[in-house]
Design a protein around this motif. Sequence first.
Motif, PDB file in Angstrom:
ATOM      1  N   MET A 111       0.846  -1.207   0.000  1.00 32.58           N
ATOM      2  CA  MET A 111       0.000   0.000   0.000  1.00 32.58           C
ATOM      3  C   MET A 111       0.874   1.246   0.000  1.00 32.58           C
ATOM      4  SD  MET A 111      -2.898   1.121   2.783  1.00 32.58           S
ATOM      5  CE  MET A 111      -3.757   2.671   2.627  1.00 32.58           C
ATOM      6  N   THR A 112       0.562   2.187  -0.857  1.00 27.89           N
ATOM      7  CA  THR A 112       1.337   3.417  -0.952  1.00 27.89           C
ATOM      8  C   THR A 112       0.802   4.446   0.034  1.00 27.89           C
ATOM      9  OG1 THR A 112       1.643   2.993  -3.311  1.00 27.89           O
ATOM     10  CG2 THR A 112       2.160   5.206  -2.519  1.00 27.89           C
ATOM     11  N   LEU A 113       1.706   5.001   0.851  1.00 26.26           N
ATOM     12  CA  LEU A 113       1.297   6.016   1.811  1.00 26.26           C
ATOM     13  C   LEU A 113       0.952   7.321   1.105  1.00 26.26           C
ATOM     14  CD1 LEU A 113       3.842   5.667   4.764  1.00 26.26           C
ATOM     15  CD2 LEU A 113       1.630   4.536   4.467  1.00 26.26           C
ATOM     16  N   THR A 114      -0.019   8.034   1.640  1.00 23.37           N
ATOM     17  CA  THR A 114      -0.275   9.389   1.176  1.00 23.37           C
ATOM     18  C   THR A 114       0.854  10.288   1.675  1.00 23.37           C
ATOM     19  OG1 THR A 114      -1.512  10.006   3.156  1.00 23.37           O
ATOM     20  CG2 THR A 114      -2.761   8.978   1.352  1.00 23.37           C
ATOM     21  N   ILE A 115       0.952  11.482   1.099  1.00 20.69           N
ATOM     22  CA  ILE A 115       2.013  12.391   1.521  1.00 20.69           C
ATOM     23  C   ILE A 115       1.897  12.753   3.007  1.00 20.69           C
ATOM     24  CG2 ILE A 115       2.956  14.712   1.212  1.00 20.69           C
ATOM     25  CD1 ILE A 115       3.878  12.637  -0.845  1.00 20.69           C
ATOM     26  N   PRO A 116       0.699  13.051   3.552  1.00 22.73           N
ATOM     27  CA  PRO A 116       0.633  13.296   4.994  1.00 22.73           C
ATOM     28  C   PRO A 116       1.094  12.078   5.811  1.00 22.73           C
ATOM     29  CG  PRO A 116      -1.329  14.149   3.935  1.00 22.73           C
ATOM     30  CD  PRO A 116      -0.595  13.363   2.887  1.00 22.73           C
ATOM     31  N   GLU A 117       0.736  10.878   5.363  1.00 20.75           N
ATOM     32  CA  GLU A 117       1.187   9.679   6.076  1.00 20.75           C
ATOM     33  C   GLU A 117       2.696   9.513   5.955  1.00 20.75           C
ATOM     34  OE1 GLU A 117      -2.801   6.860   5.554  1.00 20.75           O
ATOM     35  OE2 GLU A 117      -1.244   6.878   3.997  1.00 20.75           O
ATOM     36  N   LEU A 118       3.217   9.806   4.786  1.00 24.51           N
ATOM     37  CA  LEU A 118       4.659   9.734   4.590  1.00 24.51           C
ATOM     38  C   LEU A 118       5.371  10.746   5.479  1.00 24.51           C
ATOM     39  CD1 LEU A 118       7.214   8.825   3.102  1.00 24.51           C
ATOM     40  CD2 LEU A 118       6.636  10.454   1.283  1.00 24.51           C
ATOM     41  N   ARG A 119       4.855  11.953   5.549  1.00 25.99           N
ATOM     42  CA  ARG A 119       5.479  12.970   6.390  1.00 25.99           C
ATOM     43  C   ARG A 119       5.457  12.553   7.856  1.00 25.99           C
ATOM     44  NH1 ARG A 119       7.370  17.547   5.369  1.00 25.99           N
ATOM     45  NH2 ARG A 119       6.441  17.585   3.283  1.00 25.99           N
ATOM     46  N   GLN A 120       4.355  11.961   8.295  1.00 29.06           N
ATOM     47  CA  GLN A 120       4.280  11.509   9.679  1.00 29.06           C
ATOM     48  C   GLN A 120       5.320  10.424   9.950  1.00 29.06           C
ATOM     49  OE1 GLN A 120       0.416  10.144  10.929  1.00 29.06           O
ATOM     50  NE2 GLN A 120       1.163   9.330  12.867  1.00 29.06           N
ATOM     51  N   LEU A 121       5.445   9.466   9.016  1.00 32.08           N
ATOM     52  CA  LEU A 121       6.436   8.405   9.182  1.00 32.08           C
ATOM     53  C   LEU A 121       7.845   8.980   9.203  1.00 32.08           C
ATOM     54  CD1 LEU A 121       7.156   5.390   9.324  1.00 32.08           C
ATOM     55  CD2 LEU A 121       7.114   5.356   6.816  1.00 32.08           C
ATOM     56  N   CYS A 122       8.119   9.930   8.310  1.00 31.05           N
ATOM     57  CA  CYS A 122       9.450  10.537   8.273  1.00 31.05           C
ATOM     58  C   CYS A 122       9.737  11.303   9.562  1.00 31.05           C
ATOM     59  CB  CYS A 122       9.572  11.463   7.060  1.00 31.05           C
ATOM     60  SG  CYS A 122       9.722  10.579   5.482  1.00 31.05           S
TER      61      CYS A 122
ATOM     62  N   ARG B 188      14.940   5.633   0.525  1.00 37.96           N
ATOM     63  CA  ARG B 188      15.034   4.316  -0.099  1.00 37.96           C
ATOM     64  C   ARG B 188      14.798   3.217   0.931  1.00 37.96           C
ATOM     65  NH1 ARG B 188      19.910   1.667  -1.095  1.00 37.96           N
ATOM     66  NH2 ARG B 188      20.308   2.395   1.024  1.00 37.96           N
ATOM     67  N   ASP B 189      15.353   3.384   2.121  1.00 38.04           N
ATOM     68  CA  ASP B 189      15.174   2.383   3.169  1.00 38.04           C
ATOM     69  C   ASP B 189      13.722   2.283   3.624  1.00 38.04           C
ATOM     70  OD1 ASP B 189      17.858   1.813   3.073  1.00 38.04           O
ATOM     71  OD2 ASP B 189      18.381   2.987   4.846  1.00 38.04           O
ATOM     72  N   LEU B 190      12.960   3.365   3.447  1.00 34.09           N
ATOM     73  CA  LEU B 190      11.544   3.373   3.831  1.00 34.09           C
ATOM     74  C   LEU B 190      10.619   2.941   2.692  1.00 34.09           C
ATOM     75  CD1 LEU B 190      11.300   6.706   5.885  1.00 34.09           C
ATOM     76  CD2 LEU B 190      11.313   4.366   6.773  1.00 34.09           C
ATOM     77  N   HIS B 191      11.176   2.689   1.514  1.00 35.06           N
ATOM     78  CA  HIS B 191      10.344   2.420   0.341  1.00 35.06           C
ATOM     79  C   HIS B 191       9.383   1.264   0.560  1.00 35.06           C
ATOM     80  CE1 HIS B 191       9.629   0.216  -3.513  1.00 35.06           C
ATOM     81  NE2 HIS B 191       9.197   1.401  -3.871  1.00 35.06           N
ATOM     82  N   GLY B 192       9.828   0.211   1.230  1.00 35.44           N
ATOM     83  CA  GLY B 192       8.959  -0.930   1.474  1.00 35.44           C
ATOM     84  C   GLY B 192       7.740  -0.582   2.313  1.00 35.44           C
ATOM     85  N   HIS B 193       7.842   0.488   3.117  1.00 34.06           N
ATOM     86  CA  HIS B 193       6.713   0.939   3.945  1.00 34.06           C
ATOM     87  C   HIS B 193       5.870   1.998   3.236  1.00 34.06           C
ATOM     88  CE1 HIS B 193       8.378  -1.155   7.430  1.00 34.06           C
ATOM     89  NE2 HIS B 193       9.536  -0.596   7.171  1.00 34.06           N
ATOM     90  N   THR B 194       6.513   2.785   2.341  1.00 36.82           N
ATOM     91  CA  THR B 194       5.820   3.942   1.788  1.00 36.82           C
ATOM     92  C   THR B 194       5.294   3.727   0.369  1.00 36.82           C
ATOM     93  OG1 THR B 194       7.802   4.936   0.775  1.00 36.82           O
ATOM     94  CG2 THR B 194       7.399   5.408   3.117  1.00 36.82           C
ATOM     95  N   GLY B 195       6.002   2.938  -0.441  1.00 38.17           N
ATOM     96  CA  GLY B 195       5.638   2.774  -1.842  1.00 38.17           C
ATOM     97  C   GLY B 195       6.171   3.870  -2.742  1.00 38.17           C
ATOM     98  N   TRP B 196       6.902   4.867  -2.184  1.00 41.31           N
ATOM     99  CA  TRP B 196       7.431   5.979  -2.972  1.00 41.31           C
ATOM    100  C   TRP B 196       8.928   5.801  -3.156  1.00 41.31           C
ATOM    101  CZ3 TRP B 196       4.133   9.222  -5.258  1.00 41.31           C
ATOM    102  CH2 TRP B 196       2.852   9.360  -4.723  1.00 41.31           C
ATOM    103  N   TRP B 197       9.383   5.799  -4.428  1.00 38.78           N
ATOM    104  CA  TRP B 197      10.808   5.672  -4.701  1.00 38.78           C
ATOM    105  C   TRP B 197      11.419   7.063  -4.880  1.00 38.78           C
ATOM    106  CZ3 TRP B 197      13.766   1.471  -4.243  1.00 38.78           C
ATOM    107  CH2 TRP B 197      15.116   1.619  -4.595  1.00 38.78           C
ATOM    108  N   PRO B 198      12.501   7.383  -4.149  1.00 40.78           N
ATOM    109  CA  PRO B 198      13.130   8.702  -4.270  1.00 40.78           C
ATOM    110  C   PRO B 198      14.086   8.761  -5.455  1.00 40.78           C
ATOM    111  CG  PRO B 198      14.278   7.417  -2.601  1.00 40.78           C
ATOM    112  CD  PRO B 198      13.126   6.551  -3.102  1.00 40.78           C
ATOM    113  N   VAL B 199      14.117   9.896  -6.135  1.00 45.00           N
ATOM    114  CA  VAL B 199      15.019  10.130  -7.256  1.00 45.00           C
ATOM    115  C   VAL B 199      15.590  11.535  -7.113  1.00 45.00           C
ATOM    116  CG1 VAL B 199      15.248  10.316  -9.757  1.00 45.00           C
ATOM    117  CG2 VAL B 199      13.705   8.619  -8.793  1.00 45.00           C
ATOM    118  N   LEU B 200      16.905  11.664  -7.242  1.00 45.10           N
ATOM    119  CA  LEU B 200      17.553  12.965  -7.244  1.00 45.10           C
ATOM    120  C   LEU B 200      17.564  13.469  -8.687  1.00 45.10           C
ATOM    121  CD1 LEU B 200      20.514  12.176  -4.817  1.00 45.10           C
ATOM    122  CD2 LEU B 200      18.230  13.073  -4.282  1.00 45.10           C
ATOM    123  N   ALA B 201      16.984  14.655  -8.893  1.00 44.11           N
ATOM    124  CA  ALA B 201      16.685  15.103 -10.260  1.00 44.11           C
ATOM    125  C   ALA B 201      17.432  16.361 -10.675  1.00 44.11           C
ATOM    126  CB  ALA B 201      15.175  15.311 -10.411  1.00 44.11           C
TER     127      ALA B 201
END
Length: 242
Positions: free
Chosen positions: A1-12, A52-65
């Motif tokens: 399940m992919t976290l929403t941005i508010p959920e991701l922010r809370q986890l972070c 990246r280490d949180l990807h399994g919990h969040t579903g969001w992959w980080p990319v430096l652009a």
Amino acid sequence: MTLTIPELRQLCDERAVPLPALREAATATDGAPVYAGEVAGVDAFRLWCALRDLHGHTGWWPVLAGDPEELGSVLVGLREDFGPGPAGPTQPEILSEGVTDEAVRQLAAHVAAEVDLARVGGLHVSAVRQARTALCLVRAPAGHEVPALLNWLGACNHDLAGTDHALVLRTYHERFGAELVTLESDILELLVPRRPTTPDTVARTALEHYAYCPDIVDQGVGSVEALAATQLLAGTWHFWWD
């Protein structure tokens, strides 16, 4: 399940991961939003590792652009006036041009005689040399899917589409654990935890790199021998298309 941005922010926040302010920058090919923020270059790789280490919990992959002012050129393939990228070759063709048994044998002999395979190469990430870099978050099951989800056109002048890069990155993930770190307008970088360590695998992979991205040799280190002695021993692989 992919976290929403508010959920991701809370986890972070709970993990003391400094997530920057995010905005919706584009819509991926699967219809999901692509979020973007901005971070100091000196902090970028550390933040990428944490996300990246949180990807399994969040579903969001980080990319430096890269340069935040140039983010549009990274995401240009997602604009409404762009269709899907060029069909391009299949994965075996991308990595096999010029990779003959004889070419591998000759390069492997050079590597065995001239290259110190025990030398550990460093990590070279473009973002850490920049004052600021864009951070994108892409909903993806794995990092190698991201170029296809972004319809990344950074090598379109070599007739490579995002789906082609995804196939290449997948095989390097399966063989070497490679993970996508960077997608700039014409740069792609991978973190490689299990780099090749024998003359044959170094030689074959160096020839594959040249087939995939000739500019890193022709406008870069000058020869596949030099590539085998430098990039193939490093913990990150850098690709650039003119």
